[in-house]
Design a protein around this motif. Structure first.
Motif, PDB file in Angstrom:
ATOM      1  N   ALA A  96       2.465   1.947 -12.775  1.00  0.00           N
ATOM      2  CA  ALA A  96       2.873   1.173 -12.964  1.00  0.00           C
ATOM      3  C   ALA A  96       2.427  -0.571 -11.828  1.00  0.00           C
ATOM      4  N   SER A  97       1.976   0.274 -10.335  1.00  0.00           N
ATOM      5  CA  SER A  97       1.729  -1.110 -10.431  1.00  0.00           C
ATOM      6  C   SER A  97       1.491  -0.628  -8.726  1.00  0.00           C
ATOM      7  N   GLY A  98       0.438  -1.173  -7.518  1.00  0.00           N
ATOM      8  CA  GLY A  98       0.573  -0.973  -6.394  1.00  0.00           C
ATOM      9  C   GLY A  98       2.122  -0.292  -6.411  1.00  0.00           C
ATOM     10  N   MET A  99       2.806  -1.693  -5.783  1.00  0.00           N
ATOM     11  CA  MET A  99       4.136  -1.021  -5.331  1.00  0.00           C
ATOM     12  C   MET A  99       4.621   0.127  -5.502  1.00  0.00           C
ATOM     13  N   ALA A 100       4.353   0.267  -6.807  1.00  0.00           N
ATOM     14  CA  ALA A 100       4.467   1.385  -7.689  1.00  0.00           C
ATOM     15  C   ALA A 100       4.287   3.076  -7.290  1.00  0.00           C
ATOM     16  N   LEU A 122       1.894  -5.904   6.927  1.00  0.00           N
ATOM     17  CA  LEU A 122       1.715  -5.000   5.953  1.00  0.00           C
ATOM     18  C   LEU A 122       1.896  -5.965   4.505  1.00  0.00           C
ATOM     19  N   PHE A 123       1.240  -5.937   3.213  1.00  0.00           N
ATOM     20  CA  PHE A 123       2.004  -6.794   2.691  1.00  0.00           C
ATOM     21  C   PHE A 123       3.265  -6.736   2.135  1.00  0.00           C
ATOM     22  N   GLY A 124       3.779  -7.982   1.914  1.00  0.00           N
ATOM     23  CA  GLY A 124       4.900  -8.185   1.774  1.00  0.00           C
ATOM     24  C   GLY A 124       5.731  -7.780   0.798  1.00  0.00           C
ATOM     25  N   SER A 125       5.746  -6.971   0.201  1.00  0.00           N
ATOM     26  CA  SER A 125       6.250  -6.669  -0.915  1.00  0.00           C
ATOM     27  C   SER A 125       6.800  -5.221  -0.189  1.00  0.00           C
ATOM     28  N   THR A 126       5.267  -5.009   0.080  1.00  0.00           N
ATOM     29  CA  THR A 126       5.666  -3.532   0.881  1.00  0.00           C
ATOM     30  C   THR A 126       6.778  -2.892   2.240  1.00  0.00           C
ATOM     31  N   THR A 127       6.602  -4.249   3.361  1.00  0.00           N
ATOM     32  CA  THR A 127       7.656  -4.346   4.415  1.00  0.00           C
ATOM     33  C   THR A 127       9.281  -4.919   3.767  1.00  0.00           C
ATOM     34  N   VAL A 165      -0.434   2.192   7.398  1.00  0.00           N
ATOM     35  CA  VAL A 165      -1.548   1.294   7.843  1.00  0.00           C
ATOM     36  C   VAL A 165      -2.358   0.462   6.416  1.00  0.00           C
ATOM     37  N   GLU A 166      -2.460  -0.528   6.624  1.00  0.00           N
ATOM     38  CA  GLU A 166      -3.611  -1.884   5.650  1.00  0.00           C
ATOM     39  C   GLU A 166      -4.582  -2.025   6.371  1.00  0.00           C
ATOM     40  N   SER A 167      -5.802  -1.554   6.298  1.00  0.00           N
ATOM     41  CA  SER A 167      -7.105  -2.267   7.397  1.00  0.00           C
ATOM     42  C   SER A 167      -8.715  -2.244   6.222  1.00  0.00           C
ATOM     43  N   VAL A 194      -3.368   5.333   3.551  1.00  0.00           N
ATOM     44  CA  VAL A 194      -4.157   3.696   4.233  1.00  0.00           C
ATOM     45  C   VAL A 194      -3.810   3.527   2.607  1.00  0.00           C
ATOM     46  N   ASP A 195      -3.358   2.312   3.138  1.00  0.00           N
ATOM     47  CA  ASP A 195      -3.688   1.518   1.331  1.00  0.00           C
ATOM     48  C   ASP A 195      -5.307   0.557   1.303  1.00  0.00           C
ATOM     49  N   ASN A 196      -6.086   1.323   0.788  1.00  0.00           N
ATOM     50  CA  ASN A 196      -7.552   0.718   0.702  1.00  0.00           C
ATOM     51  C   ASN A 196      -7.549  -0.462  -0.219  1.00  0.00           C
ATOM     52  N   CYS A 197      -6.491  -1.296   0.002  1.00  0.00           N
ATOM     53  CA  CYS A 197      -6.837  -2.582  -2.063  1.00  0.00           C
ATOM     54  C   CYS A 197      -7.847  -3.485  -1.235  1.00  0.00           C
ATOM     55  N   PHE A 198      -7.931  -3.654   0.208  1.00  0.00           N
ATOM     56  CA  PHE A 198      -8.776  -4.581   0.629  1.00  0.00           C
ATOM     57  C   PHE A 198     -10.290  -4.348   0.234  1.00  0.00           C
ATOM     58  N   CYS A 199     -10.663  -3.254   0.682  1.00  0.00           N
ATOM     59  CA  CYS A 199     -11.617  -2.373   0.603  1.00  0.00           C
ATOM     60  C   CYS A 199     -12.830  -1.797  -0.775  1.00  0.00           C
ATOM     61  N   HIS A 216      -3.900   2.529  -3.495  1.00  0.00           N
ATOM     62  CA  HIS A 216      -4.031   1.706  -4.587  1.00  0.00           C
ATOM     63  C   HIS A 216      -3.592   0.180  -5.471  1.00  0.00           C
ATOM     64  N   SER A 217      -3.788  -0.872  -4.792  1.00  0.00           N
ATOM     65  CA  SER A 217      -3.248  -1.857  -6.364  1.00  0.00           C
ATOM     66  C   SER A 217      -4.257  -1.534  -6.981  1.00  0.00           C
ATOM     67  N   ALA A 218      -4.321  -1.504  -8.240  1.00  0.00           N
ATOM     68  CA  ALA A 218      -5.540  -1.480  -8.746  1.00  0.00           C
ATOM     69  C   ALA A 218      -5.728  -2.993  -9.773  1.00  0.00           C
ATOM     70  N   THR A 219      -4.442  -3.131  -9.676  1.00  0.00           N
ATOM     71  CA  THR A 219      -4.038  -4.641 -10.088  1.00  0.00           C
ATOM     72  C   THR A 219      -5.896  -6.087  -9.146  1.00  0.00           C
ATOM     73  N   LYS A 220      -5.840  -5.656  -8.107  1.00  0.00           N
ATOM     74  CA  LYS A 220      -6.886  -6.468  -7.348  1.00  0.00           C
ATOM     75  C   LYS A 220      -8.341  -6.112  -8.174  1.00  0.00           C
ATOM     76  N   PHE A 221      -9.073  -5.551  -6.535  1.00  0.00           N
ATOM     77  CA  PHE A 221     -10.811  -5.699  -6.712  1.00  0.00           C
ATOM     78  C   PHE A 221     -10.552  -4.258  -8.057  1.00  0.00           C
ATOM     79  N   CYS A 228      -4.392  -6.704 -15.330  1.00  0.00           N
ATOM     80  CA  CYS A 228      -3.503  -5.373 -15.271  1.00  0.00           C
ATOM     81  C   CYS A 228      -2.723  -5.479 -13.672  1.00  0.00           C
ATOM     82  N   VAL A 229      -1.035  -5.313 -14.075  1.00  0.00           N
ATOM     83  CA  VAL A 229      -0.965  -4.502 -13.009  1.00  0.00           C
ATOM     84  C   VAL A 229      -0.878  -3.345 -13.085  1.00  0.00           C
ATOM     85  N   GLY A 230      -1.393  -2.706 -11.965  1.00  0.00           N
ATOM     86  CA  GLY A 230      -1.662  -1.107 -11.842  1.00  0.00           C
ATOM     87  C   GLY A 230      -1.656  -0.212 -10.709  1.00  0.00           C
ATOM     88  N   GLY A 231      -1.583   1.015 -10.147  1.00  0.00           N
ATOM     89  CA  GLY A 231      -1.813   1.342  -8.296  1.00  0.00           C
ATOM     90  C   GLY A 231      -1.935   3.311  -9.246  1.00  0.00           C
TER      91      GLY A 231
HETATM   92  C1  LIG Z   1      -0.841  -6.009  -4.383  1.00  0.00           C
HETATM   93  C2  LIG Z   1      -0.984  -5.375  -2.938  1.00  0.00           C
HETATM   94  C3  LIG Z   1       0.206  -4.054  -3.834  1.00  0.00           C
HETATM   95  C4  LIG Z   1       0.818  -3.964  -3.970  1.00  0.00           C
HETATM   96  O1  LIG Z   1       0.445  -3.936  -5.082  1.00  0.00           O
HETATM   97  P1  LIG Z   1       0.803  -4.822  -7.282  1.00  0.00           P
HETATM   98  O2  LIG Z   1      -0.033  -3.847  -7.329  1.00  0.00           O
HETATM   99  O3  LIG Z   1       0.946  -6.030  -7.073  1.00  0.00           O
HETATM  100  O4  LIG Z   1       1.730  -4.170  -7.198  1.00  0.00           O
HETATM  101  C5  LIG Z   1      -0.149  -3.681  -2.107  1.00  0.00           C
HETATM  102  N1  LIG Z   1      -0.653  -3.769  -0.967  1.00  0.00           N
HETATM  103  C6  LIG Z   1      -1.500  -4.215  -0.448  1.00  0.00           C
HETATM  104  C7  LIG Z   1      -2.119  -4.878   0.154  1.00  0.00           C
HETATM  105  C8  LIG Z   1      -1.861  -5.532  -1.788  1.00  0.00           C
HETATM  106  O5  LIG Z   1      -2.751  -6.460  -1.744  1.00  0.00           O
END
Ligand SMILES: *Cc1c(COP(=O)(O)O)cnc(C)c1O
Length: 407
Positions: A96-100, A122-127, A165-167, A194-199, A216-221, A228-231
């Protein structure tokens, strides 16, 4: 998902041999009996069975096919299969989200008494999730500097089950050496996540570098247009196909079919978008570095980045996120943000539209001044997520805001 609609008929496993652009468009390009060209949205909570016997067989796992959309849904499955192809994993679970995705991975793979090594910054909500929630379930957590490979090795214990990790990191674009951390994790019998959100897989393939799971936080790229919010979690049959899927199916943080459809379509342009984001961000990072009043620019594509060589080894591009410090503290930073005409003031990133945030007063406000100082988040720091507007217009906007923000 019988492909009976006259579409391409790739051989099993063929998608693995394709380039990223072809995978983003053609992997899991499934069709129903009516032969729709663009993917259908299966907006249904449950699925019917032809007979009581078939219902029994589905529930017993003897016959394939969907039962209920908390478990599987064809639109969600298409997104999962396409993202798995892009990341080079065999299994993917959408959430449902990246956090999920992060929660599901931790609950699926960790038990009371286990030790988790997580990166600092790490992403604030992750920590927040790890330290305020997961820790209550008897999981011991140690935070480690993502860039200090030796510190990870030293922090390993016999109970260490996972490294997370995130990188690059948000917002300072620090890198973890993914291949080195994979060796450390595997020597200790632990899983590297690995949280591959940025790359995104367009610019970095953590599994090919030795990581076990990608989040992944699919919410981003992956969406790419801020809708939409997803992961998602990508990896192997055991950890993702069985353990994460089993948790998701019981606990319920599933992705909606509509959001899955948006992400599925987003993947079709992912590679093009990431290359365009990277080209504009590289131009603007270099431009910012030359401007008087800009004290420091954080972007892995700059030769001034202390880990530029590592970035060039493990990434095929440098992405959209540029952070910089402006002399004049938070007052100047606020004036700069308020003077921007194109960039949106919003915490989201990975959008076609350029966005700006002042991390110290927004995304990193709640961690407190001491933790911010330790993490290197100063009051002068600003984070840009460079969008897909014309780069000349973005440069002009930054230029006029720099001038307007002078005291
Ligand atoms: C936004 C983000 C998340 C959390 O994703 P949500 O879809 O907002 O729950 C996790 N990791 C990174 C690096 C993010 O930027």
């Amino acid at each position: 998902m019988a492909d009976s609609g006259g579409g391409p008929k790739p051989q099993a496993g063929e998608a693995a041999t394709w380039g990223v652009q072809t995978q983003g468009i053609r992997a899991a390009d499934w069709r129903s009996d009516v032969g729709e060209h663009s993917a259908a949205i299966y907006a249904t909570s449950s699925f019917t069975f032809a007979s009581a016997e078939e219902a029994a067989a589905r529930f017993a796992g003897e016959s394939e096919g969907p039962i209920y959309s908390r478990f599987t849904n064809p639109t969600v499955s298409a997104f999962e299969a396409r993202l798995a192809a892009l990341e080079g994993g065999t299994h993917c679970v959408a959430t449902a989200s990246g956090m999920a995705a992060i929660m599901s991975t931790c609950f699926a793979l960790l038990s009371a008494g286990d030790h988790l090594l997580a990166a600092e910054g790490l992403f604030g909500s992750t920590t927040g999730f790890l330290c305020n929630h997961l820790a209550r379930f008897g999981i011991d957590i140690t935070l480690v500097d993502p860039a200090d490979t030796q510190a990870w090795e030293q922090a390993m214990r016999p109970q260490t089950r996972m490294l997370l990790v995130e990188s690059p990191t948000n917002p300072l674009c620090e890198l973890a050496d993914i291949a080195a951390l994979a060796r450390i994790a595997h020597e200790g019998g632990a899983t590297l996540v690995v949280d591959n959100c940025f790359c995104t897989p367009a610019l970095q393939k953590p599994l090919a570098l030795g990581a076990d799971l990608v989040i992944h936080s699919a919410t981003k790229f992956l969406d790419g247009q801020g809708r939409c919010v997803g992961g998602a979690v990508v990896g192997d049959a055991q950890r993702v196909g069985e353990q994460v899927f089993g948790f998701m199916r019981s606990a319920g943080p599933c992705l909606s079919p509509f959001n899955a459809w948006v992400f599925l379509k987003g993947l079709e342009t992912l590679d093009l978008r990431m290359r365009a984001h990277s080209a504009s961000a590289a131009h603007l990072a270099a431009w910012l570095e030359r401007q008087p009043g800009v004290e420091r620019v954080y972007y892995t594509g700059l030769e001034s980045h202390p880990q530029h060589a590592l970035a060039c080894r493990q990434q095929s591009g440098h992405g959209a996120i540029v952070a910089f410090e402006l002399e004049g503290g938070s007052a100047r930073a606020f004036r700069f943000v308020n003077a921007l005409r194109l960039a949106s003031i919003t915490a989201n990133l990975g959008d076609t539209r350029t966005t700006v945030t002042h991390p110290a007063s927004t995304t990193h406000y709640r961690i407190g001044a001491q933790a911010r100082a330790q993490a290197g988040i100063s009051d002068s720091l600003l984070r840009l997520s460079i969008g897909l507007e014309d780069v000349a217009d973005l440069e002009a906007d930054l230029d006029q805001a720099l001038a307007a923000s002078q005291a």
